[in-house]
Motif scaffolding. Structure first.
Motif, PDB file in Angstrom:
ATOM      1  N   ILE A 492      33.476  37.483 -68.432  1.00 21.98           N
ATOM      2  CA  ILE A 492      32.957  38.485 -67.501  1.00 21.98           C
ATOM      3  C   ILE A 492      31.465  38.677 -67.718  1.00 21.98           C
ATOM      4  O   ILE A 492      30.674  38.735 -66.758  1.00 21.98           O
ATOM      5  N   PHE A 493      31.034  38.772 -68.980  1.00 22.10           N
ATOM      6  CA  PHE A 493      29.603  38.912 -69.267  1.00 22.10           C
ATOM      7  C   PHE A 493      28.830  37.682 -68.797  1.00 22.10           C
ATOM      8  O   PHE A 493      27.710  37.797 -68.286  1.00 22.10           O
ATOM      9  N   LEU A 494      29.401  36.500 -68.973  1.00 20.03           N
ATOM     10  CA  LEU A 494      28.716  35.282 -68.532  1.00 20.03           C
ATOM     11  C   LEU A 494      28.583  35.244 -67.013  1.00 20.03           C
ATOM     12  O   LEU A 494      27.527  34.863 -66.481  1.00 20.03           O
ATOM     13  N   LEU A 495      29.636  35.621 -66.303  1.00 14.91           N
ATOM     14  CA  LEU A 495      29.563  35.650 -64.836  1.00 14.91           C
ATOM     15  C   LEU A 495      28.499  36.633 -64.364  1.00 14.91           C
ATOM     16  O   LEU A 495      27.759  36.362 -63.410  1.00 14.91           O
ATOM     17  N   PHE A 496      28.407  37.777 -65.038  1.00  9.83           N
ATOM     18  CA  PHE A 496      27.404  38.780 -64.662  1.00  9.83           C
ATOM     19  C   PHE A 496      25.988  38.334 -65.015  1.00  9.83           C
ATOM     20  O   PHE A 496      25.019  38.856 -64.452  1.00  9.83           O
TER      21      PHE A 496
END
Length: 671
Positions: A492-496
């Motif tokens: 999720i952090f990488l996608l953001f």
């Protein structure tokens, strides 16, 4: 080294694709997809015939490397013209829908945007950070808790059985957990004769994820500046830095999720082509075969893709969706069949007493889990701030009339882990590290996208943000709060990170964005240099600590017991060892210690298994396996006049040695 053969094959795949697709970043992703699917196919086919051996693995990768190299030099001539511009972005010619008015997701400004000196400095910072993590990955052995119990242990069982078929084990996670990361480790371990390359699977996944995030930012309209900023944000996530040198599988699944998001956006913004649909299906399948949480990460992305296919293709919408579904099933078929055979379901999970999913589903429970999962990333070096964060979260729970430690929504398991903790502070481990600065940047960026007119006009960017938020909401809705959830948040952090990169690049005060990027790189260094389990500097540095000691970095109190047990087994010249373990006990270090201390082949198998996998005992070589000693960490054993005993295959084994929880039982014939 023979261990380089798979990497040579990957490199030639990349060179092939790059000649047809002049975007090197996209070519790397396609090469990774091709290589990953091929490795899965090789593993599953060899497993069917019990041919997972050094000879077969080396022969196949060697033949592939030679064939591809020969084909490459025979096929391509200097100066050969590449395909069209569409192909340069991974877009095939054979479309099945109408072209989008978008220019392949490429911002026109990119064509004239040059990489400035400052951006080169940022790229250098990323390179330095990645190099530090890579050095750690090479020097340090696998030593995270999960790796010692099941990630690495299952690899050695597969190598011993020459097959990835399920086997009797006291640790069910060695069986039902999705296996692709360990498949890859197994290939490198067989070819290298050790675990020196084991951590590199996550490290390569980190590199691929950073590249993939920059491509997502590009497809969402970012300039070169925005793409570099996105890469900086992705590379400096504390949890990602610590995961990048481990044998966990969160970065591996993150890489496949990033690839999936990229190919979905690419498909939505360009002509719908079969090659891109193939990319969507392959990356979704690879994510799922890597880790079960991928079902949560990929479902909102797949729904977004499906809705756009219905809108774009109308009555032909079912074709790409069916194609994706078939590819996903084919990639996961081997694991599904093994689980179906043993557990009666293709998607097996933990037992009821280890249930990870919520048992109640209400709006208040959803809010509770959202707050507590966000709370995992509010840790700071200042204790009073952490205390205030905890109090605020507890206060919200009082208002919601929800028990913050409710076992129906909070995982405590069998290990006595406190469920009432909602923040865990700053920890330099890959299990529960806070991504505090990145959380602040994400919140700021999302708000900026929605309140600015320019942001609201970027419909793909807004849709992308909505999908990521829905992933997080689905995660909180389905899964219990766990103290290690912060590592499951990595995708999720990488996608953001792509969103944050775009917003930072659009800040009018460029110096502010520049300072933020530099601060991210500088503040990431402590995580890269001083991780608790694999520190590169300090008194316990991996550079001046023996490899044997490093295996026990996350549980040093058991080191002397395992060393003592291996000495007893060596002195008795015992190489056939029975295991009698708990379902979360360490197994892998015993393999390493015994393999280092004897030149004879060591066979280690679980005995007296009581769980579902016991049904595999009669079908495997375990039925003919007669150990000369039993390594036990369980307190249960028979008490007789001769002392504690364990009975196996109608033979009695009497306790000969013990230290802490570890006991060695020897056959009465030997004692």
């Amino acid at each position: 080294m023979l261990a380089l053969l798979p990497l040579i094959t990957f490199t030639v795949f990349f060179l092939f694709i790059y000649r047809y697709n002049s975007c090197w970043r996209s070519s790397l992703l396609w090469a990774a997809i091709t290589w990953g699917v091929l490795l899965t196919f090789i593993t599953e086919v060899l497993s069917l015939f019990k041919l997972i051996t050094w000879g077969w693995i080396a022969g196949i990768w060697g033949l592939l490397s030679l064939t591809l190299i020969f084909a490459y030099f025979r096929t391509f001539k200097p100066g050969r013209v590449t395909l069209t511009q569409d192909s340069q972005h991974g877009i095939g010619q054979n479309g099945i829908g109408q072209s989008s008015p978008s220019t392949n997701g490429q911002n026109p400004r990119d064509r004239n945007d040059q990489i400035s000196g400052f951006l080169l400095v940022l790229l250098g910072g990323i390179g330095f950070l990645v190099a530090i993590i890579g050095l750690t990955a090479i020097v340090a052995p696998p030593n995270t808790w999960d790796s010692m119990t099941y990630h690495m242990s299952r690899v050695l069982h597969w190598m011993q059985h020459h097959s990835v078929a399920h086997y009797p084990t006291h640790i069910p996670r060695q069986l039902y957990q999705n296996p692709w990361a360990e498949f890859t480790i197994m290939h490198f371990q067989l070819l290298s004769g050790g675990d020196r390359f084991a951590n590199l699977v996550q490290w390569f996944s980190m590199i691929g994820s950073v590249i993939g995030v920059s491509l997502i930012a590009k497809q969402l309209g970012a300039t070169i500046r925005g793409q570099v900023f996105a890469a900086v944000v992705a590379a400096t996530i504390p949890m990602g830095i610590l995961q990048g040198s481990s044998t966990q599988n969160d970065y591996v699944v993150s890489f496949w999720v990033i690839c999936l998001a990229y190919f979905i956006i690419l498909t939505l913004k360009s002509r719908v082509s079969w090659i891109n649909i193939l990319g969507v299906g392959a990356t979704m399948g690879m994510a799922i075969v890597t880790k079960a949480t991928a079902y949560i990460y990929t479902l909102p992305l797949f729904i977004w893709f499906s809705l756009m296919m219905i809108k774009r293709l109308r009555w032909r919408w079912w074709k790409p969706i069916l194609m994706v579904g078939v590819i996903v099933i084919l990639i996961n078929l081997g694991h599904y069949i093994r689980n179906l055979d043993l557990y009666g379901t293709p998607i097996a999970t933990a037992s009821e007493e280890l249930r990870y999913t919520n048992e109640i589903f209400t709006a208040s429970v959803l809010v509770s889990n959202i707050l507590r999962n966000i709370g995992l990333h509010l840790g700071t070096p200042i204790g009073i701030i952490n205390a205030i964060s905890n109090k605020i979260i507890n206060l919200f729970h009082l208002v919601l009339s929800v028990d913050i430690s409710d076992p129906r929504t909070t995982y405590t398991g069998k290990f006595g882990i406190p469920g009432s903790l909602s923040t865990v502070g700053m920890n330099a481990t890959e299990n529960n590290t806070s991504n505090t600065i990145h959380l602040v940047l994400i919140v700021f960026s999302v708000i900026a996208c929605f309140i600015q007119r320019q942001g609201r006009k970027q419909r793909y960017l807004i849709s992308y943000i909505a999908v990521i938020i829905s992933i997080f909401m689905l995660f909180c809705f389905l899964l219990k709060w766990q103290w290690w959830n912060s590592r499951l948040h990595l995708p999720i952090f990488l996608l953001f990170s792509a969103v944050v990169g775009i917003v930072l690049s659009q800040i009018k005060l460029r110096h502010v964005a520049n300072v933020i990027a530099v601060v991210l790189i500088i503040t990431s260094l402590p995580w890269a240099l001083s991780g608790r389990e694999r520190p590169l500097v300090g008194a316990n540095s991996i550079l001046n600590t023996s490899r044997t000691e490093q295996y026990f970095n996350s549980k040093s109190r058991i080191q002397s017991a395992y060393l003592g047990a291996s000495d007893i087994l060596k002195s008795n010249k015992c190489t056939d060892i029975g295991l009698y373990l708990g379902d979360n006990d360490w197994e892998y270090p015993l393999w390493i210690l015994l393999q280092e201390q004897t030149d004879s082949p060591v066979r280690i198998k679980h005995i007296n298994v009581k769980n579902t996998s016991a049904s595999k005992s009669e079908l495997s070589n375990n039925s003919k396996f007669i150990p000369c000693a039993i390594f036990s960490t369980k307190p249960e054993s028979d008490k007789t006049n001769q002392g504690e005993q364990i009975t196996y295959q109608n033979r009695s084994y009497t306790q000969a040695w013990s230290k802490d929880k570890v006991k060695i039982f020897l056959s009465q014939k030997k004692s």
